[in-house]
Design a protein around this motif. Sequence first.
Motif, PDB file in Angstrom:
ATOM      1  N   ASP A 158     -26.943  32.829  -6.245  1.00 17.03           N
ATOM      2  CA  ASP A 158     -26.544  33.149  -4.875  1.00 17.03           C
ATOM      3  C   ASP A 158     -25.114  32.652  -4.681  1.00 17.03           C
ATOM      4  OD1 ASP A 158     -26.324  33.713  -2.214  1.00 17.03           O
ATOM      5  OD2 ASP A 158     -27.790  32.238  -1.540  1.00 17.03           O
ATOM      6  N   LYS A 159     -24.153  33.461  -5.085  1.00 16.27           N
ATOM      7  CA  LYS A 159     -22.755  33.015  -5.136  1.00 16.27           C
ATOM      8  C   LYS A 159     -22.231  32.523  -3.786  1.00 16.27           C
ATOM      9  CE  LYS A 159     -19.472  35.991  -6.228  1.00 16.27           C
ATOM     10  NZ  LYS A 159     -18.436  36.756  -6.992  1.00 16.27           N
ATOM     11  N   PRO A 160     -22.455  33.229  -2.673  1.00 15.16           N
ATOM     12  CA  PRO A 160     -21.899  32.735  -1.398  1.00 15.16           C
ATOM     13  C   PRO A 160     -22.394  31.350  -1.003  1.00 15.16           C
ATOM     14  CG  PRO A 160     -22.544  35.023  -1.194  1.00 15.16           C
ATOM     15  CD  PRO A 160     -23.093  34.544  -2.504  1.00 15.16           C
ATOM     16  N   ALA A 161     -23.552  30.948  -1.550  1.00 13.29           N
ATOM     17  CA  ALA A 161     -24.114  29.639  -1.201  1.00 13.29           C
ATOM     18  C   ALA A 161     -23.632  28.526  -2.120  1.00 13.29           C
ATOM     19  CB  ALA A 161     -25.639  29.698  -1.231  1.00 13.29           C
ATOM     20  N   LEU A 162     -22.956  28.867  -3.215  1.00  4.31           N
ATOM     21  CA  LEU A 162     -22.431  27.837  -4.116  1.00  4.31           C
ATOM     22  C   LEU A 162     -21.338  27.062  -3.401  1.00  4.31           C
ATOM     23  CD1 LEU A 162     -22.235  29.876  -7.433  1.00  4.31           C
ATOM     24  CD2 LEU A 162     -23.999  28.235  -6.745  1.00  4.31           C
ATOM     25  N   SER A 163     -21.252  25.759  -3.664  1.00  5.36           N
ATOM     26  CA  SER A 163     -20.336  24.919  -2.893  1.00  5.36           C
ATOM     27  C   SER A 163     -19.080  24.547  -3.671  1.00  5.36           C
ATOM     28  CB  SER A 163     -21.044  23.632  -2.447  1.00  5.36           C
ATOM     29  OG  SER A 163     -21.338  22.813  -3.564  1.00  5.36           O
ATOM     30  N   VAL A 164     -18.004  24.446  -2.946  1.00  5.86           N
ATOM     31  CA  VAL A 164     -16.731  23.894  -3.424  1.00  5.86           C
ATOM     32  C   VAL A 164     -16.261  22.915  -2.362  1.00  5.86           C
ATOM     33  CG1 VAL A 164     -14.313  24.372  -3.965  1.00  5.86           C
ATOM     34  CG2 VAL A 164     -16.098  25.931  -4.773  1.00  5.86           C
ATOM     35  N   GLY A 165     -16.014  21.692  -2.752  1.00  5.07           N
ATOM     36  CA  GLY A 165     -15.633  20.682  -1.768  1.00  5.07           C
ATOM     37  C   GLY A 165     -16.739  20.394  -0.781  1.00  5.07           C
ATOM     38  N   GLY A 166     -17.999  20.501  -1.238  1.00  5.66           N
ATOM     39  CA  GLY A 166     -19.123  20.184  -0.369  1.00  5.66           C
ATOM     40  C   GLY A 166     -19.460  21.242   0.656  1.00  5.66           C
ATOM     41  N   ARG A 167     -18.813  22.397   0.594  1.00  5.93           N
ATOM     42  CA  ARG A 167     -19.057  23.469   1.562  1.00  5.93           C
ATOM     43  C   ARG A 167     -19.349  24.776   0.843  1.00  5.93           C
ATOM     44  NH1 ARG A 167     -13.719  23.875   4.630  1.00  5.93           N
ATOM     45  NH2 ARG A 167     -14.856  25.421   5.862  1.00  5.93           N
ATOM     46  N   PRO A 221     -12.454  30.338  -2.271  1.00  8.91           N
ATOM     47  CA  PRO A 221     -12.488  28.944  -1.804  1.00  8.91           C
ATOM     48  C   PRO A 221     -11.193  28.448  -1.180  1.00  8.91           C
ATOM     49  CG  PRO A 221     -12.382  29.024  -4.202  1.00  8.91           C
ATOM     50  CD  PRO A 221     -12.627  30.423  -3.739  1.00  8.91           C
ATOM     51  N   PHE A 222     -10.049  29.087  -1.494  1.00  9.28           N
ATOM     52  CA  PHE A 222      -8.769  28.559  -1.028  1.00  9.28           C
ATOM     53  C   PHE A 222      -8.059  29.481  -0.041  1.00  9.28           C
ATOM     54  CE2 PHE A 222      -9.352  26.843  -5.393  1.00  9.28           C
ATOM     55  CZ  PHE A 222      -9.659  25.558  -5.005  1.00  9.28           C
ATOM     56  N   LEU A 223      -8.745  30.507   0.432  1.00  8.25           N
ATOM     57  CA  LEU A 223      -8.154  31.358   1.465  1.00  8.25           C
ATOM     58  C   LEU A 223      -7.978  30.541   2.733  1.00  8.25           C
ATOM     59  CD1 LEU A 223      -7.319  34.297   2.214  1.00  8.25           C
ATOM     60  CD2 LEU A 223      -9.632  34.555   3.141  1.00  8.25           C
ATOM     61  N   ASP A 224      -6.826  30.674   3.399  1.00  7.83           N
ATOM     62  CA  ASP A 224      -6.587  29.897   4.615  1.00  7.83           C
ATOM     63  C   ASP A 224      -6.201  30.806   5.774  1.00  7.83           C
ATOM     64  OD1 ASP A 224      -3.880  30.564   4.227  1.00  7.83           O
ATOM     65  OD2 ASP A 224      -3.454  28.690   3.197  1.00  7.83           O
ATOM     66  N   ARG A 225      -6.115  30.204   6.945  1.00  2.42           N
ATOM     67  CA  ARG A 225      -5.853  30.979   8.158  1.00  2.42           C
ATOM     68  C   ARG A 225      -4.433  31.545   8.169  1.00  2.42           C
ATOM     69  NH1 ARG A 225      -8.905  27.350  12.871  1.00  2.42           N
ATOM     70  NH2 ARG A 225     -10.837  27.014  11.672  1.00  2.42           N
ATOM     71  N   PRO A 258      -0.033  30.480  -3.392  1.00  6.39           N
ATOM     72  CA  PRO A 258      -0.771  29.937  -4.533  1.00  6.39           C
ATOM     73  C   PRO A 258      -2.261  29.762  -4.228  1.00  6.39           C
ATOM     74  CG  PRO A 258       1.306  28.776  -4.244  1.00  6.39           C
ATOM     75  CD  PRO A 258       1.158  29.690  -3.067  1.00  6.39           C
ATOM     76  N   PHE A 259      -3.094  30.318  -5.080  1.00  2.55           N
ATOM     77  CA  PHE A 259      -4.556  30.155  -5.076  1.00  2.55           C
ATOM     78  C   PHE A 259      -5.260  30.861  -3.914  1.00  2.55           C
ATOM     79  CE2 PHE A 259      -2.911  26.558  -7.470  1.00  2.55           C
ATOM     80  CZ  PHE A 259      -3.634  26.668  -8.652  1.00  2.55           C
ATOM     81  N   ALA A 260      -4.533  31.510  -3.002  1.00  5.99           N
ATOM     82  CA  ALA A 260      -5.210  32.182  -1.880  1.00  5.99           C
ATOM     83  C   ALA A 260      -6.133  33.290  -2.369  1.00  5.99           C
ATOM     84  CB  ALA A 260      -4.181  32.740  -0.901  1.00  5.99           C
ATOM     85  N   SER A 261      -5.787  33.936  -3.490  1.00  8.99           N
ATOM     86  CA  SER A 261      -6.599  35.032  -4.005  1.00  8.99           C
ATOM     87  C   SER A 261      -7.569  34.591  -5.095  1.00  8.99           C
ATOM     88  CB  SER A 261      -5.691  36.142  -4.552  1.00  8.99           C
ATOM     89  OG  SER A 261      -4.877  35.642  -5.608  1.00  8.99           O
ATOM     90  N   PHE A 262      -7.612  33.297  -5.374  1.00  3.66           N
ATOM     91  CA  PHE A 262      -8.512  32.794  -6.423  1.00  3.66           C
ATOM     92  C   PHE A 262      -9.962  33.036  -6.007  1.00  3.66           C
ATOM     93  CE2 PHE A 262     -11.136  29.708  -8.560  1.00  3.66           C
ATOM     94  CZ  PHE A 262     -10.594  29.611  -9.836  1.00  3.66           C
ATOM     95  N   ASP A 263     -10.726  33.703  -6.873  1.00  2.00           N
ATOM     96  CA  ASP A 263     -12.128  33.943  -6.553  1.00  2.00           C
ATOM     97  C   ASP A 263     -13.022  33.359  -7.647  1.00  2.00           C
ATOM     98  OD1 ASP A 263     -11.582  35.710  -8.571  1.00  2.00           O
ATOM     99  OD2 ASP A 263     -12.193  37.505  -7.494  1.00  2.00           O
ATOM    100  N   CYS A 264     -14.274  33.187  -7.329  1.00  2.00           N
ATOM    101  CA  CYS A 264     -15.228  32.526  -8.223  1.00  2.00           C
ATOM    102  C   CYS A 264     -16.204  33.550  -8.772  1.00  2.00           C
ATOM    103  CB  CYS A 264     -15.964  31.404  -7.494  1.00  2.00           C
ATOM    104  SG  CYS A 264     -14.903  30.023  -7.014  1.00  2.00           S
ATOM    105  N   ASP A 265     -15.843  34.172  -9.883  1.00  2.00           N
ATOM    106  CA  ASP A 265     -16.709  35.169 -10.505  1.00  2.00           C
ATOM    107  C   ASP A 265     -17.568  34.591 -11.617  1.00  2.00           C
ATOM    108  OD1 ASP A 265     -15.952  37.328  -8.929  1.00  2.00           O
ATOM    109  OD2 ASP A 265     -14.233  37.798 -10.187  1.00  2.00           O
ATOM    110  N   ALA A 300     -12.492  21.392  -9.465  1.00  2.00           N
ATOM    111  CA  ALA A 300     -11.513  20.443  -9.990  1.00  2.00           C
ATOM    112  C   ALA A 300     -10.226  20.481  -9.175  1.00  2.00           C
ATOM    113  CB  ALA A 300     -11.212  20.756 -11.460  1.00  2.00           C
ATOM    114  N   ARG A 301      -9.805  21.675  -8.795  1.00  2.00           N
ATOM    115  CA  ARG A 301      -8.541  21.787  -8.064  1.00  2.00           C
ATOM    116  C   ARG A 301      -8.619  21.104  -6.700  1.00  2.00           C
ATOM    117  NH1 ARG A 301      -3.797  23.236  -7.112  1.00  2.00           N
ATOM    118  NH2 ARG A 301      -3.173  23.980  -5.050  1.00  2.00           N
ATOM    119  N   ILE A 302      -9.764  21.196  -6.073  1.00  2.00           N
ATOM    120  CA  ILE A 302      -9.879  20.643  -4.719  1.00  2.00           C
ATOM    121  C   ILE A 302      -9.733  19.131  -4.721  1.00  2.00           C
ATOM    122  CG2 ILE A 302     -12.350  20.150  -4.458  1.00  2.00           C
ATOM    123  CD1 ILE A 302     -12.185  21.880  -1.887  1.00  2.00           C
ATOM    124  N   ARG A 303      -9.890  18.520  -5.897  1.00  2.00           N
ATOM    125  CA  ARG A 303      -9.743  17.075  -6.017  1.00  2.00           C
ATOM    126  C   ARG A 303      -8.416  16.653  -6.619  1.00  2.00           C
ATOM    127  NH1 ARG A 303     -14.201  13.974  -5.296  1.00  2.00           N
ATOM    128  NH2 ARG A 303     -16.147  15.062  -4.854  1.00  2.00           N
TER     129      ARG A 303
END
Length: 293
Positions: free
Chosen positions: A20-29, A94-98, A171-178, A188-191
């Motif tokens: 369930d990819k949308p439910a996988l967490s990055v940075g605890g979310r 995970p890194f898309l921002d407003r 940078p990283f705004a288009s990074f996706d988790c496939d 790793a990047r979030i830390r």
Amino acid sequence: MSYDAIVLAGGSAQRLGGADKPALSVGGRPLLDRVLDACADAAATTVVGGRRPTARPVRWTREDPPGGGPVAALDAGLRHTCAELVLVLSADLPFLDRETVRSLLAAAGGGHEGALLRDPDGRDQPLIAAYRGEPLRRELALLATEHGGLTGLPLRALTAELDLARVAAPPFASFDCDTWDDLAAARARIREHGTVLDQWINAVKTELGIDLPVDVKTLLDLARDAAHGVDRPAAPLTTFLVGYAAARAEAAGADPAQAVAEASRKAAGLALRWAAEAKAAESPDASRENGSG
């Protein structure tokens, strides 16, 4: 700028073993919550996929039949929108921002039929894009007529006929988790040093339901002054009290950012006065010479 948002969260995630990819967490979310945070100011948000818990309310829908692909999913979500501008996002960013979202919306409002993100490798990202609703509906209807439906159609069949602006991806705004490797890289990047504090502050604000600009430098300076000038445990307690005071000021009508700044200024001044008195107590002769004893 008013807009509706569609988040596509119904893929099969084959390279993740059907997880369930949308439910996988990055940075605890969860990944889905991170994407929903990037479009928090949408007038209405529709998620295309199976229902799951989310940090904020959304509308749910599915393409018919489920698993019909991104074009069919986009069409299903579009049926629940009415804004002139429609933001379309995948649920694994995970890194898309407003700020990136605002850039897309601004570009889409510049005389084009939409705007999509172009990643650092020069590839267009049609699932990180803002489209004008009327042209999008037109092309979907034409595709459905031409092919007898939308199931299985590639996104390029849709975007090829639209006049779209391109927005260079930060940078990283288009990074996706496939893949699992992508997920590990995101975690790793979030830390990484230099980004972990901002990521943590944003995560805490989301977890607590706080939408407030945080002047990290001011608060860290305050914590340092309280720890050095008073006592080490004074640092976290002082910043907590500053937040409480700012919340009370905001409830009374003050600007949130200004309330934090004013509370921080007062507490920092107090900490410095404590430090000065402690220094004077250590050197009574010097304090008398300075007229403070």
